[in-house]
Design a protein around this motif. Structure first.
Motif, PDB file in Angstrom:
ATOM      1  N   ASP A  52      43.693  35.215  49.918  1.00  0.00           N
ATOM      2  CA  ASP A  52      43.775  36.551  50.518  1.00  0.00           C
ATOM      3  C   ASP A  52      43.559  37.640  49.458  1.00  0.00           C
ATOM      4  OD1 ASP A  52      44.242  35.402  52.931  1.00  0.00           O
ATOM      5  OD2 ASP A  52      46.416  35.726  52.906  1.00  0.00           O
ATOM      6  N   LYS A  53      44.200  37.447  48.307  1.00  0.00           N
ATOM      7  CA  LYS A  53      44.033  38.422  47.233  1.00  0.00           C
ATOM      8  C   LYS A  53      42.590  38.445  46.726  1.00  0.00           C
ATOM      9  CE  LYS A  53      48.571  39.197  45.205  1.00  0.00           C
ATOM     10  NZ  LYS A  53      49.324  39.226  43.924  1.00  0.00           N
ATOM     11  N   ALA A  54      41.994  37.260  46.647  1.00  0.00           N
ATOM     12  CA  ALA A  54      40.607  37.174  46.188  1.00  0.00           C
ATOM     13  C   ALA A  54      39.690  37.924  47.143  1.00  0.00           C
ATOM     14  CB  ALA A  54      40.175  35.717  46.064  1.00  0.00           C
ATOM     15  N   GLU A  55      39.911  37.733  48.450  1.00  0.00           N
ATOM     16  CA  GLU A  55      39.073  38.404  49.442  1.00  0.00           C
ATOM     17  C   GLU A  55      39.303  39.917  49.409  1.00  0.00           C
ATOM     18  OE1 GLU A  55      36.109  38.864  52.022  1.00  0.00           O
ATOM     19  OE2 GLU A  55      36.697  36.961  51.057  1.00  0.00           O
TER      20      GLU A  55
ATOM     21  N   LEU B  80      45.558  34.371  30.192  1.00  0.00           N
ATOM     22  CA  LEU B  80      44.768  33.436  30.994  1.00  0.00           C
ATOM     23  C   LEU B  80      44.215  32.328  30.105  1.00  0.00           C
ATOM     24  CD1 LEU B  80      42.743  35.726  33.440  1.00  0.00           C
ATOM     25  CD2 LEU B  80      44.897  34.541  33.860  1.00  0.00           C
ATOM     26  N   ARG B  81      43.723  32.704  28.941  1.00  0.00           N
ATOM     27  CA  ARG B  81      43.157  31.708  28.031  1.00  0.00           C
ATOM     28  C   ARG B  81      44.232  30.779  27.478  1.00  0.00           C
ATOM     29  NH1 ARG B  81      38.513  34.080  24.180  1.00  0.00           N
ATOM     30  NH2 ARG B  81      38.517  31.860  23.647  1.00  0.00           N
ATOM     31  N   LYS B  82      45.468  31.262  27.421  1.00  0.00           N
ATOM     32  CA  LYS B  82      46.579  30.413  26.979  1.00  0.00           C
ATOM     33  C   LYS B  82      47.232  29.676  28.140  1.00  0.00           C
ATOM     34  CE  LYS B  82      47.932  33.032  22.821  1.00  0.00           C
ATOM     35  NZ  LYS B  82      49.038  33.762  22.145  1.00  0.00           N
ATOM     36  N   ASN B  83      46.647  29.842  29.318  1.00  0.00           N
ATOM     37  CA  ASN B  83      47.113  29.162  30.530  1.00  0.00           C
ATOM     38  C   ASN B  83      48.431  29.722  31.073  1.00  0.00           C
ATOM     39  OD1 ASN B  83      46.233  27.307  32.467  1.00  0.00           O
ATOM     40  ND2 ASN B  83      47.692  25.760  31.770  1.00  0.00           N
ATOM     41  N   HIS B  84      48.748  30.970  30.714  1.00  0.00           N
ATOM     42  CA  HIS B  84      49.891  31.653  31.334  1.00  0.00           C
ATOM     43  C   HIS B  84      49.327  32.461  32.509  1.00  0.00           C
ATOM     44  CE1 HIS B  84      52.016  30.282  27.862  1.00  0.00           C
ATOM     45  NE2 HIS B  84      51.524  31.202  27.022  1.00  0.00           N
ATOM     46  N   ILE B  85      48.942  31.757  33.556  1.00  0.00           N
ATOM     47  CA  ILE B  85      48.136  32.358  34.627  1.00  0.00           C
ATOM     48  C   ILE B  85      48.882  33.474  35.349  1.00  0.00           C
ATOM     49  CG2 ILE B  85      46.766  31.908  36.693  1.00  0.00           C
ATOM     50  CD1 ILE B  85      45.710  30.544  34.185  1.00  0.00           C
ATOM     51  N   THR B  86      50.114  33.208  35.750  1.00  0.00           N
ATOM     52  CA  THR B  86      50.858  34.198  36.530  1.00  0.00           C
ATOM     53  C   THR B  86      51.043  35.492  35.751  1.00  0.00           C
ATOM     54  OG1 THR B  86      52.037  32.439  37.679  1.00  0.00           O
ATOM     55  CG2 THR B  86      52.997  34.652  37.777  1.00  0.00           C
TER      56      THR B  86
ATOM     57  N   ARG C 225      38.714  34.739  39.258  1.00  0.00           N
ATOM     58  CA  ARG C 225      38.832  33.322  38.911  1.00  0.00           C
ATOM     59  C   ARG C 225      40.293  32.873  38.898  1.00  0.00           C
ATOM     60  NH1 ARG C 225      34.408  34.313  35.240  1.00  0.00           N
ATOM     61  NH2 ARG C 225      35.859  34.683  33.523  1.00  0.00           N
ATOM     62  N   ALA C 226      41.156  33.777  38.404  1.00  0.00           N
ATOM     63  CA  ALA C 226      42.577  33.435  38.358  1.00  0.00           C
ATOM     64  C   ALA C 226      43.144  33.295  39.762  1.00  0.00           C
ATOM     65  CB  ALA C 226      43.342  34.496  37.579  1.00  0.00           C
ATOM     66  N   TYR C 227      42.726  34.192  40.665  1.00  0.00           N
ATOM     67  CA  TYR C 227      43.164  34.072  42.054  1.00  0.00           C
ATOM     68  C   TYR C 227      42.730  32.730  42.638  1.00  0.00           C
ATOM     69  CZ  TYR C 227      44.502  39.043  42.440  1.00  0.00           C
ATOM     70  OH  TYR C 227      45.106  40.258  42.317  1.00  0.00           O
ATOM     71  N   LYS C 228      41.501  32.326  42.334  1.00  0.00           N
ATOM     72  CA  LYS C 228      41.006  31.044  42.873  1.00  0.00           C
ATOM     73  C   LYS C 228      41.765  29.865  42.292  1.00  0.00           C
ATOM     74  CE  LYS C 228      36.321  32.741  43.841  1.00  0.00           C
ATOM     75  NZ  LYS C 228      34.886  32.668  43.468  1.00  0.00           N
ATOM     76  N   LEU C 229      42.090  29.969  40.983  1.00  0.00           N
ATOM     77  CA  LEU C 229      42.848  28.881  40.350  1.00  0.00           C
ATOM     78  C   LEU C 229      44.233  28.729  40.966  1.00  0.00           C
ATOM     79  CD1 LEU C 229      41.966  29.354  36.557  1.00  0.00           C
ATOM     80  CD2 LEU C 229      41.419  27.374  37.983  1.00  0.00           C
ATOM     81  N   THR C 230      44.806  29.857  41.369  1.00  0.00           N
ATOM     82  CA  THR C 230      46.155  29.816  41.954  1.00  0.00           C
ATOM     83  C   THR C 230      46.115  29.815  43.476  1.00  0.00           C
ATOM     84  OG1 THR C 230      46.243  32.231  41.716  1.00  0.00           O
ATOM     85  CG2 THR C 230      47.239  30.908  39.966  1.00  0.00           C
ATOM     86  N   ASP C 231      44.931  29.601  44.043  1.00  0.00           N
ATOM     87  CA  ASP C 231      44.748  29.478  45.492  1.00  0.00           C
ATOM     88  C   ASP C 231      45.241  30.720  46.250  1.00  0.00           C
ATOM     89  OD1 ASP C 231      43.684  28.042  47.611  1.00  0.00           O
ATOM     90  OD2 ASP C 231      45.633  27.190  48.172  1.00  0.00           O
TER      91      ASP C 231
END
Length: 918
Positions: free
Chosen positions: A850-853, A810-816, A841-847
């Protein structure tokens, strides 16, 4: 007295209206002996014993001149006075004149039932019911006898007949008599449903009851039914019945308390604590609950026990006299609270303070049984046998069964067979423990062994063990597999590759071996040396193991002890070892050696030598047949733990075989470093054995060790009595008395040892996780990632390493990729709620709304923080025996990174010991 007056007054007896009966008698001719007898019945039932005694003296001289009905009433007086022989004399004389006298038949039936002459009682009640079917109590008594004789169809018919009579007479019966008969018949019906395995009928009845009655009635019947189930060894069903009631009335103290008692009996100590904490939540100012909680915590959670006892005392001191709290109630509560604190002080070996508290209690109330028992046990531990016996004699005068049981433990055996019969009857009287009480049966086994009736002794021991096994969770296959994993983990290669591990200290001395092999005797002997302190059975090494398991759960490695020892760095091992030394030094700061005499440390010799390469280890051996018999005859009160094997001779044999194989392994790994001492050699040549042990430890000879039985130190093991005696040889070859019963032992001992194949991850070097986190803290993300991935190469499912690599991604921006790894980590370690922040936060960044909820719902994020379980707090979980050791986290999301740094600040402290166990 005319017949009509007789009929009216005797109806009052049938309806249990004794106050009314007393008034009615005073209005009649007081010179009539028949009226005097009915008045005596009233006085006795009302507790007016002096008045009853005086009038009885007036009646007895003319007893033989009375009519049959009056003599039947006089027999009832004798029954109330527990003079069964006198009652039988008068009843049989009546029946000699009139064999169909229904009341005499019924009362003689009661006498026979009291004397356990069930067949005679059955016939007498049946004849009485046939002559006068209107007597509801006779049908109830007949049903009870038929249940005893396993005549359940007949018992059901008697219950139905009694209910029919009750329906017909209900309108004419006083409320109290009506309720009494109804409760007795309902109780018998519930009993019959249990005996005939018609539990569904009972469940349906409770469903209807719940809808038609109030809380008091529902709770009364659920508690009674729970008792009945437990008395017939259906403890799981009893618990379920009570829990169903608790769902409806979650704050009911009666249900909570009975569930807590059931849990404690079954060895579910944490569950009992949680239930008591729930009760306290609903009644925080109840000192009796706090005292009960203290007793529940005592043997596992010392500090919680102390806090609860102190709280109980604080609350009793604050009580003011009132209608709700009369002086006698306050005094009783203060006794309970002070006794709870005395037990805590005694358990923590603050003996002088405990004695002061016990004496204060007994000065106030000399007959307070809990303090008499507690003080007696303390005196036994301290070697004051005569003082303990004196206290137990006082108990015997108040409660003979409890007193005799305590005296047997002190080797003061009853001489009269009548006493032994009473003890057996008490042992086989159903209680919440079940259909029999194993503790008394063990004591009867010891008594008959003392009387040299060895077959009878073995029979009692076998019964006691069979009863105890109901609550055991011991699995011999699991133990055998664990021993195999220990041998695999602690191999020669481990020590060759970890040469720099451990602390160079000779302070610890470990005396170990099979339980009942003579470890207590050996410890007593060497502890007589002024440079050696005997600390007893310590939980220090088991505490280290628990700490290792807690750590592995904390990081979600999927590993447990002993698999995880290959991940201990020299720094961590040194820290753990120093923690152990610090704890041992608390026992005595001046001596050269401190002895830990936990017998089952024979399983942990590999860990001991990993921590202390120079530790002295004395392995005590004894004829395995004597070990087996001694274990089989011992009532281990902590029977819910590692001593579960001792209740089955086959499993004792398997444990002996496991022990022998382990000791063979340790001698190969540590040749010449473990001293073996034979119990039989110690008995035959005390001085020679003592010299050998002291020379091995490395101290000069001290002849005082030969007077080990005079050593002034507490003993809290099953050997508490034996070590207060000089050397005696009667325990040698004791097995020969029972050789006809040893076939299961031989089968267990000689069976082929075939554990499941060991499948274990092996790390080539320790510290991948801790090294990786250290690099992460320094900002070296690449170095940290490499270290974590080395762990994942060997253990792909390691939750913490998956999480940390995911965090780095995540810190290296490899979000997935980061999301996938954190999801995997949480799947393996779902309790790690603090890992959710970055994933959310990662879920929110990737929109991924549903997963966030779903994540929020799954972890109930934003919920009020829940306190950890402790004094005055609770967890509603019914599965409390899953001791996960995980720290309770804030329920709000954290924004301070992947872990609190304090978690990693001092790993050795995290893996530290857990204190003494006694």
């Amino acid at each position: 007295m005319n017949n009509r007056t007789c009929h009216i007054l005797r109806k009052l007896v049938d309806h249990q209206q004794f106050a009314t009966l007393k008034d009615a008698c005073f209005s009649e001719d007081m010179e009539d002996p028949a009226i005097k007898i009915l008045l005596i019945l009233a006085h006795t039932h009302l507790g007016e014993f002096d008045a009853a005694e005086g009038r009885l003296a007036e009646v007895l001289p003319v007893a033989d001149t009375l009519d049959m009905d009056a003599r039947a009433d006089l027999a009832a007086v004798f029954i109330l006075r527990q003079n069964i022989d006198g009652a039988i004399h008068h009843l049989e004389s009546i029946l000699a004149q009139d064999s169909d006298h229904a009341l005499a038949l019924a009362r003689l039936g009661w006498c026979k039932m009291t004397l356990d002459d069930t067949e005679a009682a059955r016939g007498l009640f049946a004849r009485s019911a046939a002559i006068d079917p209107a007597r509801i109590a006779v049908w109830s008594n007949l049903a009870q006898i038929q249940c005893r004789l396993v005549l359940y169809d007949e018992a059901q018919q008697s219950v139905d007949a009694g209910r029919l009579q009750l329906e017909q007479q209900s309108a004419d019966l006083p409320e109290f008599a009506n309720l009494q008969h109804r409760q007795r018949l309902r109780s018998l019906q519930l009993q019959l449903w249990i005996e005939t395995e018609q539990l569904a009928e009972a469940e349906h009845w409770f469903d209807v009851l719940d809808e038609q009655t109030d809380e008091e009635q529902t709770v009364y019947w659920r508690c009674l039914y729970g008792n009945q189930l437990a008395e017939r060894d259906h403890h799981a069903q009893a618990e379920e019945v009570l829990r169903q009631g608790l769902k409806r009335y979650p704050s009911n103290l009666a249900l909570l308390m009975q569930l807590a008692e059931l849990a404690q009996i079954q060895g579910h100590f944490l569950q009992a604590m949680r239930l008591l904490n729930r009760a306290i939540d609903h009644d925080k100012d109840n000192p009796a609950l706090w005292a009960r909680l203290s007793n529940s915590c005592l043997h596992r959670f010392d500090q919680r026990a102390r806090k609860a006892a102190e709280k109980a005392l604080e609350l009793t001191d604050a009580l003011e006299e009132s209608e709700e709290n009369p002086p006698e109630k306050i005094r009783a509560l203060r006794l309970q609270a002070k006794n709870a604190l005395a037990q805590v002080e005694s358990h923590e070996q603050n003996f002088e303070l405990a004695e002061k508290l016990f004496r204060e209690i007994l000065d106030t109330n000399p007959n307070f049984l809990p303090s008499l028992r507690g003080f007696g046990q303390q005196q036994m531990q301290r070697g004051n046998i005569d003082e303990a016996v004196e206290l137990y004699e006082r108990i015997k005068a108040i409660d003979p069964i409890t007193g005799y049981a305590a005296l047997i433990n002190a080797r003061h055996f009853p001489e009269e067979e009548e006493t032994l019969e009473k003890l057996e009857n008490a042992a086989r009287t159903p209680s919440l423990e079940g259909s029999a009480r194993s503790g008394i049966l063990f004591q009867l086994a010891a008594t008959w062994e003392k009387r040299k009736d060895y077959d009878k002794a073995f029979a009692f021991a076998a019964d006691a063990n069979e009863i105890s096994k109901r609550f055991l969770r011991y699995d011999p296959k699991e133990h055998r597999n664990q021993c195999a994993r220990i041998r695999y983990s602690f191999c020669k290669a481990l020590y060759e590759h970890r040469r720099d591990c451990g602390v160079d200290s000779t302070l610890p001395v470990y005396v170990l071996g099979m339980p009942r092999s003579g470890t207590t005797l050996v410890e007593q002997i060497i502890a007589g040396h002024d440079r050696i302190f005997g600390a007893g059975e310590l939980g220090v090494i088991p505490g280290v193991i628990q700490g290792l398991n807690r750590w592995e759960r904390h990081v979600g490695s999927g590993r447990t002890y002993p698999d995880c020892v290959d991940d201990l760095t020299p720094y961590v091992v040194e820290g753990i070892a120093n923690n152990v030394l610090k704890e041992l030094r608390e026992y005595d700061s001046e001596v050269d050696h401190i002895v830990d005499k936990m017998p089952h440390n024979f399983e942990s010799i590999g860990l001991i030598k990993f921590l202390f390469p120079n530790a002295k280890i004395i392995s005590v051996r004894r004829d395995p047949r004597d070990i087996a018999i001694s274990n089989f005859f011992t009532d281990y009160q902590a029977k819910h733990g590692g001593m579960g094997f001792a209740y089955d001779l086959t499993e004792v044999g398997q444990q002996l075989a496991d022990h022998n194989l382990l000791m063979h392994h340790w001698h190969q790994v540590f040749p010449g470093q473990i001293l073996e001492i034979n119990y039989e050699d110690v008995v035959e040549n005390l001085e020679g054995s003592a010299r050998k042990m002291l020379d091995y430890i490395g101290v000069d000879w001290d002849a005082r060790v030969l007077d080990f039985d005079k050593l002034d130190r507490p003993v809290k093991t099953a050997s508490v009595w034996q070590v207060r005696q000089p050397i005696y040889k009667t325990s040698k070859a004791k097995w020969m008395r029972y050789q006809d019963h040893l076939a299961p032992l031989i089968a267990g001992t000689n069976a082929r040892i075939e554990p499941d194949p060991v499948e274990m991850i092996t790390l080539p070097e320790p510290g991948f996780l801790t090294d990786g986190f250290a690099l992460y803290q320094k900002g070296d993300l690449d170095g940290a990632e490499y270290s974590f991935k080395k762990m994942l190469h060997h253990n792909p499912d390691h939750s913490a390493c998956n999480y940390m690599v995911g965090e780095i991604y995540l810190r290296k921006n490899h979000i997935t990729e980061g999301i996938e790894l954190i999801e995997k980590a949480l799947e393996k370690a779902p309790w790690k709620r603090e890992w959710c922040a970055n994933l959310l936060r990662a879920y929110k960044l990737t929109d991924q709304k549903d997963k966030a909820e779903a994540l929020k719902q799954r972890y109930r994020l934003g919920r009020k923080k829940r306190a950890p379980i402790g004094v005055g707090e609770h967890d509603d979980s019914a599965h409390d025996e899953q001791i996960d050791g995980n720290e309770t986290q804030d329920d709000e999301l954290r924004d301070d990174g992947p872990w609190d740094d304090e978690t990693w600040a001092d790993l050795p402290a995290t893996l530290g010991t857990r204190g003494r166990t006694g």
